[in-house]
Design an enzyme around this catalytic site. Structure first.
Site, PDB file in Angstrom:
ATOM      1  N   ASP A 188     -20.740   4.297   9.407  1.00 57.09           N
ATOM      2  CA  ASP A 188     -18.769   3.730   9.321  1.00 57.09           C
ATOM      3  C   ASP A 188     -19.274   1.663   9.339  1.00 57.09           C
ATOM      4  OD1 ASP A 188     -17.825   6.057   9.726  1.00 57.09           O
ATOM      5  OD2 ASP A 188     -15.942   5.047  10.424  1.00 57.09           O
ATOM      6  N   GLU A 422     -19.760  12.316  21.358  1.00 59.66           N
ATOM      7  CA  GLU A 422     -19.963  11.763  19.542  1.00 59.66           C
ATOM      8  C   GLU A 422     -20.979  11.500  19.454  1.00 59.66           C
ATOM      9  OE1 GLU A 422     -17.187   9.486  16.413  1.00 59.66           O
ATOM     10  OE2 GLU A 422     -16.877   9.276  18.460  1.00 59.66           O
TER      11      GLU A 422
END
Length: 462
Positions: A188, A422
């Site tokens: 992102d 993550e």
């Protein structure tokens, strides 16, 4: 992945764990996947990502493949059941009654005649790992007849997905497909997008109202800035205002990039699609042609001889992207570079790897020597299992076995010590983002399984 869900509060960091054996690590990984199993597919994580993400699910299916054929097949069936009529495979298939931003009400995909009424989805894509995942599920199938039926069932959707990319996302003869939003890269807030996003200066009224909820879960120092979010939201509003019409977006979109990771994964998926075709007695030539054409485009347009590395290309800016990240090594995964180029890439890779607390070397998303490096900030420095999995497979493909083994061992040790996060801080190794993440668990299972099955994986030569 993309921003998080509105339930809960900011995470607390667990203490480092005691060492566990490979068998225990595999058991814990399966427990993570069991906990995130929704009965038909696997959510990315329970707290921050309560839906099904496209490239996450492809990786999750690869992880399931070695031990649960039924779940692996169900994972991909559920994802492809949300495919659009034009072949677009959306980056999120939303679960019912799970709060999240940006959710279906923000995407407004009903504006497109191609979008399904149900299930609800996002309106952009993610990297095409899916044919590779389908092939790996078939390769590991305990029930060969069912595995072949699964190939036959998924083939039309896979072909439609790749046809969409070459029809709508390729504007030249170079075989390169383009991304239209940073979220489509899967990375992102990577520094790869800084210059392209800096050229986008929407008026305040052009930015839709939104409320970030990801910071309820994760420290601001680990997430994209508000300025980046404004541009993310602006691009979504632009695409929905254009009715998600690919032709109009292609003409008007201010963010258009040839991304090396996206295209490299597409090359390998085309090659795996050709293998699927051969099993089903379907002509593999179209898929081999796609693979060769895109690989040639990567070599011709994305290789930088001065840097000795691959990199992205900003279509709107008509220039190479100057930032360099670990995604530059992804062509190794698809067998694209020559042996000489691969050796140059190996030197650069190992020089830019990080050593964490004596665990060995792993790949940070941005090299510590780079001015953009931040060890904690999402895609601007932390260690991501997915990138290390891609690099590990690429190194094995070129028979750089010692270096591949070092990265594998260090990554597994990191997860063994910290748990299934993550991403991981590139200096301290501490787990970051959200915990109990499905694709981390799945890729750990695949790495563990790879020691027992070295006869050719997603990285096998073709």
């Amino acid at each position: 992945m993309s921003p998080g869900d509105a339930n809960g509060s900011q995470q607390t960091q667990a203490e480092p764990r005691v060492a566990v054996s490979d068998g225990d690590l595999a058991r814990e990984a399966r427990e993570v996947l069991d906990a995130n199993w929704m009965g038909h597919a696997t959510r990315a994580s329970a707290r921050l990502y309560p839906h099904q993400w496209s490239w996450d699910s492809a990786c999750i299916a690869i992880g399931y493949a070695g031990w649960n054929q039924e779940r692996a097949q169900a994972e991909l069936r559920w994802l492809f059941a949300g495919q659009w009529a034009d072949g677009l495979l959306p980056h999120i298939r939303f679960a019912d009654n799970a709060r999240y931003f940006p959710g279906p009400e923000f995407w407004q995909t009903h504006r497109s005649p191609s979008a399904p009424e149900h299930p609800q989805t996002s309106g952009i894509v993610q990297p095409p790992v899916h044919a590779t995942a389908v092939w790996q599920v078939y390769r590991h199938a305990r029930d060969g007849d069912e595995g072949k039926r699964f190939l036959r069932e998924l083939l039309p959707g896979l072909v439609a997905w790749h046809e969409y990319l070459y029809r709508e996302r390729n504007r030249g003869e170079d075989g390169l497909v383009e991304i239209w939003h940073p979220w489509e890269s899967g990375m992102d807030n990577s520094p790869l997008w800084d210059e392209a996003l800096a050229r986008i200066s929407p008026a305040r009224e052009a930015i839709p109202d939104y409320q970030r909820v990801d910071l309820d879960f994760v420290e601001a120092a680990q997430r994209p800035t508000d300025a980046e979010y404004d541009r993310y939201a602006y691009l979504v509003k632009l695409y929905r205002d254009l009715g998600y019409d690919a032709g109009r977006i292609r003409a008007e979109c201010p963010f258009v990039v040839y991304d090396v990771l996206f295209n490299s994964l597409l090359v390998q998926s085309n090659r795996d699609l050709a293998k699927i075709a051969r099993v089903l007695d379907v002509d593999p030539e179209p898929f081999e042609t796609w693979a060769d054409r895109t690989a040639a485009g990567i070599d011709a347009k994305l290789w930088d001889e001065t840097e000795g590395s691959y990199g992205d290309y900003d279509v709107r800016g008509r220039a190479r992207v100057r930032a360099h990240t670990a995604a530059a090594f992804s062509p190794l995964f698809a067998g694209i570079p020559t042996e000489n180029r691969a050796r140059l890439m190996l030197e650069r890779l190992m020089a830019s790897a990080v050593t964490i607390d004596g665990l060995g070397r792993v790949v940070a998303s941005v090299a510590p020597s780079d001015a953009n490096f931040d060890p904690a900030l999402y895609w601007r420095g932390p260690v991501w299992p997915m990138i290390n999995w891609v690099v590990h497979a690429g190194l094995r493909r070129y028979r750089f076995t010692a270096e591949a083994g070092e990265i594998r061992a260090a990554l597994l040790e990191l997860v063994r010590r910290e748990g299934f996060w993550e991403h991981y801080n590139a200096k301290t190794g501490r787990g970051q983002g959200t915990e109990q993440v499905s694709w981390t668990a799945a890729l750990v299972l695949d790495l563990l399984n790879g020691e027992r099955d070295d006869g050719g994986r997603a990285h096998e030569q073709t």
